[in-house]
Enzyme design. Structure first.
Site, PDB file in Angstrom:
ATOM      1  N   HIS A 143      15.438   4.999  23.374  1.00  0.00           N
ATOM      2  CA  HIS A 143      17.001   4.845  23.831  1.00  0.00           C
ATOM      3  C   HIS A 143      17.655   4.685  22.352  1.00  0.00           C
ATOM      4  O   HIS A 143      17.392   3.379  21.826  1.00  0.00           O
ATOM      5  CB  HIS A 143      17.208   3.813  24.360  1.00  0.00           C
ATOM      6  CG  HIS A 143      18.709   3.538  25.035  1.00  0.00           C
ATOM      7  ND1 HIS A 143      19.302   3.901  26.097  1.00  0.00           N
ATOM      8  CD2 HIS A 143      19.504   3.058  24.240  1.00  0.00           C
ATOM      9  CE1 HIS A 143      20.569   3.442  26.134  1.00  0.00           C
ATOM     10  NE2 HIS A 143      20.763   3.023  24.780  1.00  0.00           N
ATOM     11  N   HIS A 145      20.788   5.238  19.809  1.00  0.00           N
ATOM     12  CA  HIS A 145      22.411   5.358  19.484  1.00  0.00           C
ATOM     13  C   HIS A 145      22.569   6.042  18.200  1.00  0.00           C
ATOM     14  O   HIS A 145      21.468   6.038  17.074  1.00  0.00           O
ATOM     15  CB  HIS A 145      23.225   3.890  19.499  1.00  0.00           C
ATOM     16  CG  HIS A 145      23.371   3.520  20.912  1.00  0.00           C
ATOM     17  ND1 HIS A 145      24.543   3.048  21.568  1.00  0.00           N
ATOM     18  CD2 HIS A 145      22.226   3.154  21.750  1.00  0.00           C
ATOM     19  CE1 HIS A 145      24.367   2.792  22.703  1.00  0.00           C
ATOM     20  NE2 HIS A 145      23.117   2.780  22.852  1.00  0.00           N
ATOM     21  N   CYS A 176      27.557   0.047  23.644  1.00  0.00           N
ATOM     22  CA  CYS A 176      27.523  -1.546  24.123  1.00  0.00           C
ATOM     23  C   CYS A 176      28.788  -2.262  23.376  1.00  0.00           C
ATOM     24  O   CYS A 176      28.686  -2.293  22.235  1.00  0.00           O
ATOM     25  CB  CYS A 176      26.220  -1.838  23.649  1.00  0.00           C
ATOM     26  SG  CYS A 176      26.068  -3.712  23.909  1.00  0.00           S
ATOM     27  N   ASN A 185      25.933   6.769  22.876  1.00  0.00           N
ATOM     28  CA  ASN A 185      24.331   7.252  23.073  1.00  0.00           C
ATOM     29  C   ASN A 185      24.451   8.486  22.099  1.00  0.00           C
ATOM     30  O   ASN A 185      25.652   9.291  22.011  1.00  0.00           O
ATOM     31  CB  ASN A 185      24.115   7.607  24.639  1.00  0.00           C
ATOM     32  CG  ASN A 185      23.983   6.188  25.041  1.00  0.00           C
ATOM     33  OD1 ASN A 185      23.324   5.167  24.804  1.00  0.00           O
ATOM     34  ND2 ASN A 185      24.941   5.719  25.998  1.00  0.00           N
TER      35      ASN A 185
END
Length: 246
Positions: A143, A145, A176, A185
């Site tokens: 995951h 960014h 976030c 993202n």
């Protein structure tokens, strides 16, 4: 909204669960899978979930059997695995030990989250390599960014050490609120472009993703971050046939 997706074939509806109330809402909404969250540092855990790191692990331990009893698959994401906006550098040994504890819960998948986009390819490969030895039976996910423009490089680095699952969002939307300075993202269209042109079949239609990003941007009222939705495909792919990438 999830109810409207019930009839889409092949779609897995996943709910992000940060506490017991969130779990109950995910069950009532008809989710097929839930995403539990632990944090690699106390500082981020307090900001994001109002508890310490150990408490986030304990919460996962309580919700995992509840998910199984409800017939739901569950995965666990570890936030700030590559760096924390409050605590700074996160030692790899700490991340590995937390993932060892999470692996004992038998999740479908463990994701390492680069919440602030601080990771670089060498770091990514080393950490995922250590995890493969620590939790050999657990599927791993990346995951990333794109805060420091390293997300695509990190995805490819992860792929090279056996990771086959990645998070992304159309146009790079999301992010976030507890990660100061972090962007959204990595853009789905950029990920699909890179992988497909490397011969790694994703099963995702790049033209459809580009069209969706271009449709979404004026409705959100601000520019999206995906590069391929602006520049387009080149050369145009003949098609995206799903192939298992081993």
């Amino acid at each position: 909204m999830l109810e409207g997706l019930r009839e889409v074939p092949g779609l897995s509806r996943i709910g992000l669960v940060l506490n017991h109330r969130g779990f109950e809402r995910a069950v009532s909404a008809g989710c097929d899978e839930i995403g539990l969250v632990a944090a690699a540092t106390d500082e981020f855990a307090r900001a994001n979930q109002g508890m310490d790191c150990a408490d986030t692990i304990a919460l996962c331990a309580r919700l995992a059997p509840a998910a199984i009893a409800a017939g739901l698959r569950f995965h666990i994401s570890l936030s700030v695995a590559f760096g924390c906006p409050y605590a700074g550098v996160v030692p790899a040994a700490r991340v590995v030990e937390i993932c060892r504890q999470l692996g004992e819960l038998n999740p479908y998948e463990i994701a390492l989250a680069d919440t602030i986009g601080a990771g670089v390819p060498d770091q990514v490969q080393q950490l995922f390599g250590q995890l493969r030895e620590c939790v050999p039976e657990t599927r791993l996910r990346g995951h990333f960014h794109n805060t420091r423009n390293t997300a695509l490089a990190n995805i490819m680095a992860s792929y090279q050490v056996g990771v086959r699952s990645f998070d992304s969002s159309i146009g790079g939307i999301g992010g976030c609120p507890f990660a100061p300075g972090a962007t959204g993202n990595v853009a789905t269209e950029d990920v699909v472009y890179m992988l497909e042109h490397c011969g790694i079949r994703t099963g995702i239609s790049l033209p459809d993703v580009i069209d969706t990003a271009r449709w979404l941007e004026p409705r959100l009222g601000h520019p999206l971050t995906g590069s391929v939705s602006r520049a387009g495909d080149f050369p145009a792919l003949a098609g995206c046939t799903p192939v298992e990438s081993g």
